[in-house]
Design an enzyme around this catalytic site. Sequence first.
Site, short mmCIF file in Angstrom:
data_model
loop_
_atom_site.label_atom_id
_atom_site.label_comp_id
_atom_site.label_asym_id
_atom_site.label_seq_id
_atom_site.Cartn_x
_atom_site.Cartn_y
_atom_site.Cartn_z
N HIS A 188 96.54 32.99 50.95
CA HIS A 188 95.69 33.72 51.42
C HIS A 188 94.32 34.67 50.36
O HIS A 188 93.87 36.18 50.43
CB HIS A 188 96.51 35.29 51.90
CG HIS A 188 97.81 34.75 53.00
ND1 HIS A 188 97.68 35.03 54.59
CD2 HIS A 188 98.81 34.89 53.16
CE1 HIS A 188 98.41 34.30 54.95
NE2 HIS A 188 99.23 34.56 53.97
N SER A 318 70.24 25.90 38.22
CA SER A 318 68.85 26.62 39.35
C SER A 318 68.33 26.05 38.12
O SER A 318 67.72 26.09 37.25
CB SER A 318 69.81 27.84 38.56
OG SER A 318 68.32 29.19 39.21
N LYS A 324 72.66 29.09 34.42
CA LYS A 324 73.45 28.79 35.21
C LYS A 324 74.45 27.00 35.06
O LYS A 324 73.66 26.33 35.48
CB LYS A 324 72.59 28.98 36.75
CG LYS A 324 74.04 29.22 37.65
CD LYS A 324 73.32 29.94 39.02
CE LYS A 324 74.04 30.64 39.97
NZ LYS A 324 75.21 29.36 40.51
N GLU A 331 80.76 19.81 44.91
CA GLU A 331 79.79 20.29 46.16
C GLU A 331 79.01 18.72 46.75
O GLU A 331 79.46 18.75 48.49
CB GLU A 331 78.25 20.79 46.08
CG GLU A 331 78.79 22.80 45.74
CD GLU A 331 77.09 22.66 44.21
OE1 GLU A 331 76.81 23.07 44.74
OE2 GLU A 331 78.20 24.33 44.66
#
Length: 468
Positions: A188, A318, A324, A331
Amino acid sequence: MSDDYRTERDSLGEMQVPAEAYWGAQTQRAVENFPISGITFSRRFVRALGVVKKAAAQANRDLDHLDDETAEAIVEAADEVIAGDHDDQFPVDVFQTGSGTSSNMNANEVIANRAAELLGEEIGDRAVHPNDHVNYGQSSNDVIPTAMHVSALEAVEKDLVPALEALAEALGAKEAEFENVVKTGRTHLQDATPITLGQEFEGYRTQIEKGVARVENTRSHLAELALGGTAVGTGLNTDPDFPELAAEYISEETGIEFREADSHFEAQAAHDAMGEAHGALRTVAGSMNKIANDLRLLASGPRNGLGELEQPENQPGSSIMPGKINPVVAEAVNQVHKQVVGNDAAVAAGASEGQIDLNLYKPVLAHNFLESANLLSNSAEVFAERFVAKLEANEDHCADQVERSMALATALNPAIGYDKASKVAKQALAEDKTVREVAVEEGYLTEEEADEVLDPMAMTRRGILGDD
């Protein structure tokens, strides 16, 4: 008429065809009738058309329905199609007549004209006839589903399964590498009892291995070929020995065992095998999506996320935030999953839409299946090589997080009971202490007992801690 065009004929009359094109009148009509998507059939499907036409010519030669010279010219021209020499000669849009007749005739015309050229004749003079010779004993209604199955099974066996096996191997290597890295389990998305990073990767490896098995389970149905059923499955105008003999030649050409369909009526009127097989692809895509999502979460940070994995620095993440790094390969896997789910909806809908004696969604079924297989094959390879293989464990951070986890209180249940263990967990959270610290301070366990009962590595194995 310009010198750039020649005149070809079909049953509807004359058509102007580009002079250098191997295709003929019916293909040209299809090009003009279906300017819909600009998407043409993939290399895999065009190759399969060549395989089918070659096998048909070989079988018809053996059965004395084609003379040796004509048959050998067709075989040679089909070999060129198989090799990809004429991919630019297949311009018909995927969104066309539902039987795929336009693509079947495209193959017939290209192979016939090229075969005529090989025999020293003029393109377009029908010295080798697209219908009477190349398409002898066949119909678009059995050729196209045969090419669907040939291309689908080749894509599975030659591309997808090896790529998935490579991904499973990469995950297995990390499973071994991380077998002693104890970390916090999560259910969870909340802290749960300890688990090793290797155990999590065992789950990922097993998912992909089971995915391979699911895909392989569809082989027997994809191996059935509709060829020989002609228009409605009865086999009118086809030699009784043709289907089995042609299937043998297709098996020889591909190195994959194919066979005549159990029922030609089922093989042409329904395409449940394609729906079943794509369902396996969708499941594999879901497995890869789940794994990619997990790895993104485990590598989130680097300072304000879970940070249990260190991801590869594949590219700057980025255009505005210096330094970053994003999980770009994972993805891409996520996006492939969404495309495959969309393709599956199209395949499931198309496979269910046969009317009476023919399913009229053959082109879209073939296109979507092959796109999914290609996307999954490529993304599995990239995922394995450029992401999974480069992952590193942040062992110190994992150990620190385990020690601070409230879920360690679970191991107290057999020693002090659920109620007291719950009290320890709540107190530890309220006072910002570890479960170990509170259990000892409150006198529930001695230091020695706490070391034994609250051993994180021991908690990753089945058993009751402290039970002699």
